[in-house]
Design a protein around this motif. Structure first.
Motif, PDB file in Angstrom:
ATOM      1  N   GLU A   1      18.493  -2.087   1.239  1.00  0.00           N
ATOM      2  CA  GLU A   1      17.874  -3.382   0.992  1.00  0.00           C
ATOM      3  C   GLU A   1      16.434  -3.167   0.550  1.00  0.00           C
ATOM      4  OE1 GLU A   1      18.518  -6.199   4.199  1.00  0.00           O
ATOM      5  OE2 GLU A   1      20.407  -5.188   4.731  1.00  0.00           O
ATOM      6  N   THR A   2      16.131  -3.696  -0.633  1.00  0.00           N
ATOM      7  CA  THR A   2      14.796  -3.601  -1.215  1.00  0.00           C
ATOM      8  C   THR A   2      14.665  -4.674  -2.280  1.00  0.00           C
ATOM      9  OG1 THR A   2      13.281  -2.218  -2.511  1.00  0.00           O
ATOM     10  CG2 THR A   2      15.630  -1.843  -2.835  1.00  0.00           C
ATOM     11  N   PRO A   3      13.484  -5.239  -2.468  1.00  0.00           N
ATOM     12  CA  PRO A   3      13.292  -6.205  -3.549  1.00  0.00           C
ATOM     13  C   PRO A   3      13.159  -5.545  -4.919  1.00  0.00           C
ATOM     14  CG  PRO A   3      11.237  -5.886  -2.368  1.00  0.00           C
ATOM     15  CD  PRO A   3      12.282  -5.102  -1.628  1.00  0.00           C
ATOM     16  N   VAL A   4      13.118  -4.241  -4.969  1.00  0.00           N
ATOM     17  CA  VAL A   4      12.894  -3.511  -6.229  1.00  0.00           C
ATOM     18  C   VAL A   4      14.240  -3.068  -6.799  1.00  0.00           C
ATOM     19  CG1 VAL A   4      11.659  -1.619  -7.337  1.00  0.00           C
ATOM     20  CG2 VAL A   4      10.697  -2.701  -5.282  1.00  0.00           C
TER      21      VAL A   4
ATOM     22  N   ILE B   1      12.035   4.765   1.662  1.00  0.00           N
ATOM     23  CA  ILE B   1      11.506   3.837   0.660  1.00  0.00           C
ATOM     24  C   ILE B   1      12.151   2.454   0.737  1.00  0.00           C
ATOM     25  CG2 ILE B   1      10.941   5.729  -0.907  1.00  0.00           C
ATOM     26  CD1 ILE B   1      13.313   4.902  -2.627  1.00  0.00           C
ATOM     27  N   PHE B   2      13.219   2.307   1.532  1.00  0.00           N
ATOM     28  CA  PHE B   2      13.906   1.028   1.616  1.00  0.00           C
ATOM     29  C   PHE B   2      13.544   0.291   2.910  1.00  0.00           C
ATOM     30  CE2 PHE B   2      16.914   3.782  -0.802  1.00  0.00           C
ATOM     31  CZ  PHE B   2      16.752   3.152  -2.030  1.00  0.00           C
ATOM     32  N   GLU B   3      13.456  -1.033   2.805  1.00  0.00           N
ATOM     33  CA  GLU B   3      13.184  -1.833   3.997  1.00  0.00           C
ATOM     34  C   GLU B   3      14.248  -1.623   5.069  1.00  0.00           C
ATOM     35  OE1 GLU B   3      12.599  -2.739   1.045  1.00  0.00           O
ATOM     36  OE2 GLU B   3      10.780  -3.925   0.877  1.00  0.00           O
TER      37      GLU B   3
ATOM     38  N   GLU C   1       9.509  -0.840   8.382  1.00  0.00           N
ATOM     39  CA  GLU C   1       8.667  -2.036   8.421  1.00  0.00           C
ATOM     40  C   GLU C   1       7.393  -1.810   7.610  1.00  0.00           C
ATOM     41  OE1 GLU C   1       6.273  -4.593  11.874  1.00  0.00           O
ATOM     42  OE2 GLU C   1       7.934  -3.265  12.429  1.00  0.00           O
ATOM     43  N   ASN C   2       7.065  -2.769   6.752  1.00  0.00           N
ATOM     44  CA  ASN C   2       5.858  -2.760   5.910  1.00  0.00           C
ATOM     45  C   ASN C   2       5.909  -1.744   4.774  1.00  0.00           C
ATOM     46  OD1 ASN C   2       4.679  -4.707   7.608  1.00  0.00           O
ATOM     47  ND2 ASN C   2       3.811  -3.111   8.939  1.00  0.00           N
ATOM     48  N   VAL C   3       7.057  -1.129   4.516  1.00  0.00           N
ATOM     49  CA  VAL C   3       7.112  -0.092   3.489  1.00  0.00           C
ATOM     50  C   VAL C   3       6.793  -0.677   2.111  1.00  0.00           C
ATOM     51  CG1 VAL C   3       9.580  -0.293   2.915  1.00  0.00           C
ATOM     52  CG2 VAL C   3       8.419   1.906   2.678  1.00  0.00           C
ATOM     53  N   SER C   4       6.078   0.094   1.299  1.00  0.00           N
ATOM     54  CA  SER C   4       5.766  -0.277  -0.081  1.00  0.00           C
ATOM     55  C   SER C   4       5.378   0.990  -0.818  1.00  0.00           C
ATOM     56  CB  SER C   4       4.617  -1.295  -0.131  1.00  0.00           C
ATOM     57  OG  SER C   4       3.390  -0.679   0.246  1.00  0.00           O
TER      58      SER C   4
END
Length: 748
Positions: A307-310, A677-679, A696-699
Motif C-alpha cells: 500500500e502506497t500512494p505512489v 518504502i511502503f506504508e 509510519e510516516n514513510v516518504s
C-alpha cells in the motif's frame, strides 16, 4: 425510489470505472495492471515481453533476429524488426540460447531455400513499432507492419497459444523455421511432419550453451492446411515429412470465412508423443486461456500486497514480483517424464522437475524469496537439483534444459538446499541432500583440488581465484550448517574450519581480498582495486576487488575483526559507495553496471553489501544506502533495471529491500532490516496467516527507522528470522528524516 436506484446505479458505475483504472485498492485482486513486462527489455536487463504463466514450461515471445549480448532474450526494446515468435526464452541472463521452434505469420509465399546469412536476408521478417505493441502478464500483442497481421500470444503451463488476425482477403500463411538460431545456438538436426490437415509435429536438436538440447513439438491449427512447402537444408522437398540440419515449412490456409487463425503449440524434451500429451485439449478459445493466465498471475502477485500512494512504486514492485516468478521453468512433462543431459529419460510423478537454474545469481535473494512466494514449488526445485546430481555426482552449477553449463563460480545449489531446509520446506530427503552437498564439495573439479590442497585457490593456478575461494568458503559454511542440523558433528567441524578460507586472502594493509600465490605469501602484483579484466587473467569474476572483497556473509563479525575494528570496516564500506566510479583496464566486464561509487548494483556480487553496516553498529547507513539503491537503480522504463535481470535476482533484491528486509546471508534463514518504502505490506502465508510490515510516516525523505515494535513489543534488532515471519504478526516501524543512531544497537 427511482432517485435512489439512480444513485445506486451511478455509484456502481463509478466503482466499476475506478476498478478499471490503474489505481487499485488493497481489496482489488487485479494486480496485473501494475505489471509492465517491457521493464528490463532495454539497457542490459535482457528480459523478454512475451507470454507465460508462473514458472511455465513455454515462453512464446518475439525474436528480433539479432545475435548480440543485449539480445540474449531474443528481444531488445531498441529494435523495430521481428524475425518471428519462438516458444522458449531466457529471462534476463547474459547468455544467448533457446529461441526454439520459430513461428511467423505472413501474407505471401516466400522462398525458404534461400541461404540466410543475417537478419537482413530473412524473407519473412517484419517491421513493427511500439505504438502497436502491448504486453501484460500472460499476454503479448503486436501488429506486424509489412504483412499487416495482428499477432497475439498467451500460454497455459505447457501450451503456447498464438492468434493471427490477417487483413481481409490476404493470403494466410505461417512459416515454421527450425533452422532459425541466434547467439550461441545452432541447430544440429531437425524435422517436420504434416500429420493431418490441422496438425504438424517435429523436433529440433541443437547445441549452444546447452550442448545437448532436444525439443519435440506438436502444433495444432484452428483450420485445415490447404497447401504446404517443406524444405531441408536449402532444398524443397515434395513430401509430408522432412529431416535435416535446418528444416522449415510454409503452410497455407483458406482465407475465406474468417480472418483469424489459431495455433496451439506444446513441447517436450522426451518425444512428440509427450508433446501431444502436454497439448491443451481445449478448443481455440484464446480469450479463455488469456483470462486463465491473468488469473494465475493475479494469484501469484497477491502473495504480497503493498500500500502506497505512489503508483510508480507499485509498478516497479509488481513487475519485480512478475519477473521473480518466471524461472525456474517447468521442465517435466505432464506424465512426469523428462530428458537428462545424458539422454536418459526419467519419470517423477511426485514432483514437477525444473530447469533454468541460474544459481550463481538466484541463491542470493531469488531462491530465499521463493520460500515465501511459492513454498509449494521449492521442494520440486531442490529435487530437480538432486536428480541432476545423480548424473555426475556433483550438484548443478547452472542448468539449462537439464544441461550442466558450468557457468559462473561456486556450487550454489548448496545454499539453496540449506535455506529451503532451514525455512521449513518439506518434500525432499534431507539426508540425501546432505550427501550430495558433501560429495560435491569434496570432489576435485573446478579448482576444488587446489582449494583442498592450499586452503585457498592460488591465483597462479586458476583465474578468478579470489571469487572462487570466497564462494567455496561460503558453500563450505552451508555444508557445515546442514551437517550440524543432522547431528554430524565431525563433518560440521571439518567444513566450518574450511569455511574460513577467506582469511588467507585478506590483505590487512589494503583492506581488500587479493590473489595470493601457491607459496601462501606473495600477493598478485601490481594491484589496482578498480581494475577489471573480463573472465581472463583476473582474480575476480565479472568485477574488481572493490566489488568482490565483501563476500563473507556467513561470518561478518569475524570479517570485521580482520579489518581491525567496526569503525575501520564501516569507513571502508562507506568508501565503496563514495569512491569514484572509474573502472580501469582494457577489457572491462560489461557486467559492471549500476555503479554507485564502486558498488555495482547491476551485478550480483554487490547485492548483499549495503546490509553489512548493520553488523558494524551503523544500521542507519544500511537504511540510507538501501533506500538510495531502491530509488536510483530501478524505474518504470524499458531501461528500468541497472543490469541483467538474471532469472529473478535483480527483482528479488527490490522486493525484499522495498519491504525493509534482505537475506544478506541467503542460507541463514534470517533477514537483515533495511528501510521499508511502503506504508503497509501484507505477506500472505500458508495456513491463512499474514505478516504485516508497517512504516509510519514513510516518504522519500523519511527513510530512517526511529523505532520499531513486533506485535506491540519494542523491537530493537537489525534482523528478523524467517520462522518469526511464518508465525504471522505485525512489524511496525516509525520512520523519520534523521537517523536514530541508537536504534538497532541492542541486538539481544
Amino acid at each position: 425510489m427511482k432517485n435512489i436506484a439512480l444513485v445506486v446505479f451511478t455509484a456502481i458505475l463509478l466503482a466499476n470505472c475506478k476498478s478499471n483504472s490503474d489505481k487499485i485498492n488493497s481489496n482489488n485482486e487485479d494486480l496485473i495492471h501494475f505489471v509492465d513486462p517491457f521493464i528490463g527489455t532495454g539497457g542490459h536487463g535482457h528480459t523478454y515481453p512475451g507470454a507465460t504463466v508462473p514458472f511455465g514450461m513455454l515462453q512464446p515471445s518475439p525474436d528480433n533476429g539479432i545475435s548480440s549480448w543485449d539480445w540474449c532474450s531474443g528481444y531488445h526494446y531498441s529494435d523495430s524488426i521481428v524475425a518471428g515468435f519462438s516458444q522458449l526464452h531466457l529471462s534476463g541472463t547474459g547468455i544467448g540460447d533457446l529461441a526454439d521452434i520459430l513461428f511467423m505469420p505472413i501474407n505471401k509465399q516466400v522462398d525458404l531455400t534461400l541461404k540466410v546469412t543475417s537478419r537482413d536476408s530473412l524473407p519473412y521478417k517484419s517491421g513493427y513499432n511500439h505504438d502497436n505493441e502491448k504486453a501484460s502478464p500472460g499476454y503479448y500483442q503486436v501488429f506486424l507492419n509489412d504483412p499487416k497481421i495482428n499477432l497475439e500470444l498467451t500460454s497455459s503451463e505447457r501450451t503456447a497459444f498464438h492468434k493471427y488476425t490477417f487483413t481481409k482477403n490476404d493470403k494466410q500463411s505461417v512459416i515454421i523455421d527450425l533452422g532459425f538460431a541466434i547467439n550461441w545456438d545452432k541447430a544440429t538436426e531437425s524435422g517436420i511432419t504434416i500429420e493431418n490437415e490441422t496438425t504438424i509435429s517435429g523436433y529440433r536438436f541443437s547445441t549452444g550453451w546447452a550442448k545437448n538440447q532436444k525439443v519435440y513439438f506438436v502444433a495444432e491449427f484452428s483450420k485445415p492446411i490447404s497447401k504446404q512447402d517443406l524444405t531441408a537444408d536449402g532444398k524443397l522437398i515434395k513430401s509430408n515429412a522432412v529431416k535435416g540440419e535446418r528444416t522449415a515449412a510454409q503452410l497455407f490456409f483458406d482465407e475465406k470465412n474468417t480472418t483469424e487463425l489459431g495455433v496451439k503449440i506444446a513441447l517436450s524434451s522426451v518425444s512428440v508423443a509427450n508433446a501431444k500429451d502436454n497439448l491443451d485439449q481445449s478448443n481455440f478459445n484464446f480469450e479463455k486461456v488469456k483470462s486463465a493466465a491473468a488469473t494465475a498471475w493475479n494469484t501469484a502477485l497477491s502473495t504480497i500486497k503493498v500500500e502506497t500512494p505512489v503508483d510508480s512504486l507499485k509498478t516497479i514492485f509488481y513487475t519485480a514480483m512478475y519477473h521473480a516468478q518466471l524461472a525456474p521453468v517447468t521442465y517435466s512433462d505432464k506424465n512426469g517424464q523428462f530428458r537428462k543431459e545424458n539422454d536418459q529419460i526419467v519419470t517423477d510423478k511426485n514432483n514437477t522437475t525444473y530447469s533454468t537454474l541460474s544459481l550463481w545469481d538466484t541463491f542470493r535473494a531469488e531462491n530465499p524469496l521463493l520460500t515465501l512466494l511459492a513454498p509449494d514449488r521449492v521442494s520440486g526445485m531442490v529435487n530437480s537439483m538432486l536428480v541432476y546430481y545423480e548424473t555426475k555426482k556433483i550438484l548443478p552449477v547452472w542448468t539449462l534444459y537439464a544441461n550442466e553449463t558450468n557457468t559462473m563460480t561456486g556450487y550454489h545449489s548448496i545454499p539453496v538446499i540449506l535455506n529451503a531446509y532451514k525455512n521449513g520446506i518439506k518434500g525432499f530427503d534431507a539426508e540425501k541432500a546432505y550427501q550430495a552437498m558433501k560429495t560435491t564439495m569434496m570432489q576435485d573439479e573446478r579448482g576444488l583440488n587446489f582449494y583442498k590442497q592450499y586452503g585457498f585457490i592460488p591465483y597462479n593456478l586458476l583465474d578468478e581465484s579470489v571469487t572462487i575461494t570466497l564462494e567455496y568458503a561460503y558453500d563450505d559454511w552451508c555444508v557445515a550448517q546442514m551437517a550440524k542440523a543432522l547431528g554430524k558433528e565431525a563433518d560440521y567441524q571439518f567444513f566450518l574450519n574450511r569455511s574460513k578460507a577467506y582469511q588467507h586472502l585478506f590483505d590487512s594493509k589494503t583492506g581488500f581480498m587479493r590473489g595470493k600465490s601457491a607459496d601462501g605469501k606473495s600477493w598478485n602484483e601490481p594491484f589496482d582495486p578498480k581494475h577489471s579484466n573480463h573472465r581472463e587473467h583476473t582474480d575476480y569474476t565479472e568485477g574488481n576487488a572493490w566489488q568482490h572483497s565483501w563476500f563473507v556473509p556467513h561470518n561478518v563479525d569475524e570479517f570485521i575483526s580482520l579489518h581491525g575494528s567496526k569503525e575501520v570496516f564501516a569507513k571502508r564500506l562507506e568508501q565503496l559507495f563514495t569512491e569514484s566510479s572509474e573502472i580501469t583496464g582494457n577489457n572491462v566486464s560489461a557486467d559492471i553496471s549500476g555503479l554507485i561509487g564502486q558498488y555495482a548494483h547491476g551485478n550480483e556480487p554487490s547485492h548483499h553489501i549495503a546490509y553489512m553496516f548493520n553488523h558494524a553498529d551503523q544500521p542507519w547507513r544500511t537504511q540510507y544506502w538501501a533506500r538510495h539503491i531502491l530509488d536510483t537503480q530501478y524505474n518504470t522504463t524499458p531501461n528500468g533495471l541497472s543490469g541483467n535481470e538474471d532469472c529473478g535476482q535483480m527483482s528479488a533484491w527490490y522486493i525484499f529491500s522495498s519491504l525493509g528486509l534482505y537475506p544478506m546471508n541467503p542460507a541463514s534463514g534470517e533477514y537483515e532490516i533495511g528501510s521499508p518504502i511502503f506504508e503497509k505490506t501484507t505477506i500472505q502465508l500458508q495456513g491463512g496467516k499474514t505478516f504485516v510490515i508497517e512504516a509510519e510516516n514513510v516518504s522519500n525523505k523519511n527513510f530512517y527507522i526511529q523505532s520499531a515494535t513486533l506485535n506491540g513489543v519494542p523491537f530493537n534488532k537489525t534482523a528478523i528470522s524467517h520462522q518469526q515471519l511464518l508465525q504471522g504478526g505485525t512489524l511496525h516501524f516509525v520512520m523519520g528524516s534523521e537517523p536514530n543512531k541508537n536504534w538497532g544497537l541492542k541486538n539481544n
